[in-house]
Write an enzyme that holds these catalytic residues in place. Structure first.
Site, PDB file in Angstrom:
ATOM      1  N   GLN A  88     -10.377  27.280  32.100  1.00  0.00           N
ATOM      2  CA  GLN A  88     -10.721  26.861  33.449  1.00  0.00           C
ATOM      3  C   GLN A  88     -12.158  26.351  33.471  1.00  0.00           C
ATOM      4  OE1 GLN A  88      -9.659  30.727  34.703  1.00  0.00           O
ATOM      5  NE2 GLN A  88      -7.734  30.117  35.640  1.00  0.00           N
TER       6      GLN A  88
ATOM      7  N   SER B 117     -15.117  24.445  36.091  1.00  0.00           N
ATOM      8  CA  SER B 117     -15.513  24.041  37.439  1.00  0.00           C
ATOM      9  C   SER B 117     -15.593  22.528  37.533  1.00  0.00           C
ATOM     10  CB  SER B 117     -16.878  24.645  37.792  1.00  0.00           C
ATOM     11  OG  SER B 117     -16.793  26.048  37.890  1.00  0.00           O
TER      12      SER B 117
ATOM     13  N   PRO C  27     -12.779  36.363  32.807  1.00  0.00           N
ATOM     14  CA  PRO C  27     -12.057  37.357  33.598  1.00  0.00           C
ATOM     15  C   PRO C  27     -12.992  38.036  34.600  1.00  0.00           C
ATOM     16  CG  PRO C  27     -11.669  37.656  31.243  1.00  0.00           C
ATOM     17  CD  PRO C  27     -12.798  36.693  31.368  1.00  0.00           C
TER      18      PRO C  27
ATOM     19  N   GLU D 163       0.609  34.025  45.683  1.00  0.00           N
ATOM     20  CA  GLU D 163       0.675  32.888  44.753  1.00  0.00           C
ATOM     21  C   GLU D 163       1.734  31.880  45.170  1.00  0.00           C
ATOM     22  OE1 GLU D 163       1.122  34.869  41.004  1.00  0.00           O
ATOM     23  OE2 GLU D 163      -0.808  35.893  41.284  1.00  0.00           O
TER      24      GLU D 163
ATOM     25  N   GLY E 169     -23.606  27.828  34.547  1.00  0.00           N
ATOM     26  CA  GLY E 169     -23.184  28.199  35.891  1.00  0.00           C
ATOM     27  C   GLY E 169     -23.593  27.199  36.950  1.00  0.00           C
TER      28      GLY E 169
ATOM     29  N   TYR F 150       5.996  39.077  35.981  1.00  0.00           N
ATOM     30  CA  TYR F 150       5.436  40.340  36.467  1.00  0.00           C
ATOM     31  C   TYR F 150       6.219  41.564  35.991  1.00  0.00           C
ATOM     32  CZ  TYR F 150       1.804  38.215  39.289  1.00  0.00           C
ATOM     33  OH  TYR F 150       0.676  37.546  39.696  1.00  0.00           O
TER      34      TYR F 150
END
Length: 400
Positions: A206, A208, A395, A137, A277, A95
């Site tokens: 990523q 699903s 994103p 997190e 989707g 960060y």
């Protein structure tokens, strides 16, 4: 904490940030990767090239500016992004690096409009937001470690199945986990980490989870992303489909995400998806029919045609087995005149034969344009926004 004067300074920069946000974040990513190329092991390079990641960050920075005195308004979006960060393995130590180059980018693009005082105040605001991410997190990492200690573990492909044109399911079983059963909430996703042949960096994507929890595998369903003039072919989707075979190993994260159904209610559930989707919807549909057999479900899906409609047979079996499930399938056009489908043409939710229940919950997933249209149709039908839940692939487009 920020003083009232400092908050006013940040709010005053909001119009400039809205106008110059994309330029700021594009410069930020360029300089960040130039000085810290190792971060390419985390960031999706394709999203950088297409501009979706810089635009998402620009929206986030602007949202901070306009909500600086009510940052609690951003908590749902922060938690959503924190899930993604955890699944990518983002570290607290990263960060300060991000903050450094974001402030440099603001100073570079705004020039004389960014005085040392403004940069100092934005540094304080960034630190408040970074601390919030780190705190949230941290709790998510603790939950993930209940499944396994490492952020990514090896998993073996035990099955590979073509679902339709350009879409393949991969059945993954973690290696070294005894008496394994998949633990997740239907609608969540995992991250897959691969180093494609010839690539200098790891690539993370990523996907699903598209089957029920409790199985002896995790199932992801991957659509081959075919590029065009401005966007290259999907690096990982093509690599998975062309190179990864049964018996091969890939790395996966623990499940993450906040797109899942509240099963404490029995109100009608609308599952609305476009294209690929439908992957989280398949898991949600199978889970809710199993755990809430009396809950009415309206399953709505839109595809270009039957050739690219995954899970057709699975859906048919579910509808036949569970009378509380009503389906409505829409194709832009049919390739075979004999194909049975509820509607051909443009999907219009206001014309569903089942109608739109004002007390129902609506879950949406699909491409940006599809979801924008669906949300507009639902809100025009006076469906309250708090009853509309959606998941972006890629994103997040904005922090609200």
């Amino acid at each position: 904490m920020l003083t009232h004067t400092e908050m006013e300074m940040i709010r005053a920069t909001a119009p400039v940030l809205k106008e110059q946000g994309f330029a700021i974040t594009s410069y930020f990513y360029t300089e960040l990767f130039k000085k810290h190329p190792e971060l390419k092991n985390i960031f999706n390079v394709t999203h950088q090239q297409s501009g979706t990641q810089p635009q998402a960050l620009a929206n986030a920075v602007y949202a901070v500016a306009v909500n600086i005195d009510q940052l609690e308004n951003l908590l749902p979006a922060v938690r959503h992004i924190a899930h993604k960060h955890r699944s990518l393995g983002v570290k607290p130590s990263q960060y300060p690096v991000v903050g450094k180059y974001l402030l440099l980018a603001i100073q570079e693009v705004l020039g004389d409009d960014a005085s040392p005082e403004i940069i100092h105040v934005w540094g304080k605001a960034y630190q408040i937001l970074a601390d919030l991410f780190i705190q949230i997190e941290s709790e998510m990492y603790k939950e993930a470690r209940a499944l396994w200690a490492e952020e990514f573990i090896p998993a073996r492909v035990i099955r590979k199945e073509v679902e339709c044109l350009d879409t393949v399911s991969f059945y993954l079983r973690p290696i070294g986990v005894n008496d394994f059963r998949a633990m997740f909430k239907s609608g969540q996703y995992i991250s897959v980490r691969i180093r494609p042949q010839g690539s200098e960096y790891l690539q993370i994507r990523q996907y699903s989870l598209s089957d029920l929890p409790g199985k002896d595998y995790y199932r992801i369903t991957v659509k081959r992303e075919r590029g065009g003039d401005k966007v290259p072919n999907g690096v990982i989707s093509n690599h998975l489909q062309d190179k990864i075979q049964i018996g091969d190993q890939i790395e996966m994260s623990a499940p993450a995400g906040d797109f899942y159904v509240d099963q404490t209610h029995e109100n009608t559930l609308y599952l609305i998806s476009g294209g690929v989707g439908l992957t989280p919807m398949q898991s949600i549909l199978k889970e809710v029919t199993r755990t809430q057999p009396n809950r009415k479900i309206i399953y709505v899906h839109s595809s270009q045609n039957e050739n690219v409609h995954a899970f057709r047979n699975e859906l048919q079996q579910i509808v036949a087995q569970y009378p509380q499930v009503e389906r409505y399938i829409n194709y832009d056009k049919k390739m075979d005149p004999k194909t049975s489908v509820e509607h051909v043409g443009k999907l219009d939710l206001t014309k569903l034969p089942q109608g739109l229940d004002p007390n129902a919950d609506y879950y949406l997933c699909g491409p940006k344009g599809f979801m924008k249209t669906m949300i507009e149709q639902l809100t025009s039908a006076r469906i309250p926004l708090e009853q509309i839940h959606y998941e972006f692939f890629g994103p997040s487009e904005a922090l609200k």
